[in-house]
Design a protein around this motif. Structure first.
Motif: not given
Length: 206
Positions: A137-139, A154-159
């Motif tokens: 979640p965005p939080s 190297g992992a991509e972060r997404r919300t």
């Protein structure tokens, strides 16, 4: 006198010295003037190079006065949760079976709580080309996700704006080989937990 020429009359010619007094006065005045100009010029040069002129231009000392910046501690790191407070869903987006279970077991050993373990949804299945995607979640963007990211370099972060709760997903991609070594992950966690100084403006020094 018995010579051919005789002096007649009652006036005698006066033998005058050359008029040098006027020239001496002029030379003296000129020398004093030149010395005065040279002295004034020397003083101006000294003032320029030593800064003792006493006069400031528009870009003088006041313009050079800057606001000093001194670091002050911040408690940003205090908002980061410990691994034991983060629930991770480990999802496999690769055709390699058993990868999610193996990864989840290792994360559990490192103190993370494990939620769902299984295959990724169609949205991500076989579509993650990198090491993985960390989704939450965005939080979680500045809380749980940075902590989890220490375990998979190297992992991509997404919300997901529509996502509720506090759980985060680790979606394993086709570029995944293994988690970051525990030693390196621990170093990254320690560095993440250190308070970062933020610049705080101090009073002007002038």
């Amino acid at each position: 006198m018995g010579g051919q020429y005789r002096i007649t009359g009652d006036k005698y010619p006066r033998m005058r010295r050359p008029r040098r007094r006027g020239r001496l006065v002029l030379m003296t005045v000129a020398s004093v003037t030149v010395l005065g100009v040279l002295g004034w010029g020397t003083l101006q040069l000294i003032d320029v190079f030593t800064g003792d002129g006493g006069k400031a231009s528009a870009a003088g000392p006041k313009a050079d006065c800057g606001t000093k910046v001194s670091p002050s501690p911040t408690v940003r790191a205090a908002a980061l949760p410990k691994p034991g407070r983060i629930t991770v869903n480990v999802l496999n987006a690769t055709p390699v079976s058993g990868l999610a279970k193996k990864t989840a077991d290792e994360l559990e050993k490192r103190g993370f709580k494990i939620g769902e373990v299984g295959n990724a949804t169609k949205e991500y299945d076989k579509k993650v080309k990198g090491a993985g995607v960390l989704l939450g979640p965005p939080s979680a963007l500045d809380t749980s996700l940075p902590v989890l990211a220490t375990q998979l370099t190297g992992a991509e972060r997404r919300t997901d704006p529509g996502r509720k709760g506090e759980e985060v997903d680790l979606i394993i991609g086709s570029g995944f080989k293994k988690l970051t070594t525990k030693a390196d992950a621990d170093k990254a966690l320690a560095a993440l937990a250190k308070p970062e100084p933020t610049p705080a403006a101090s009073k002007k020094s002038c």
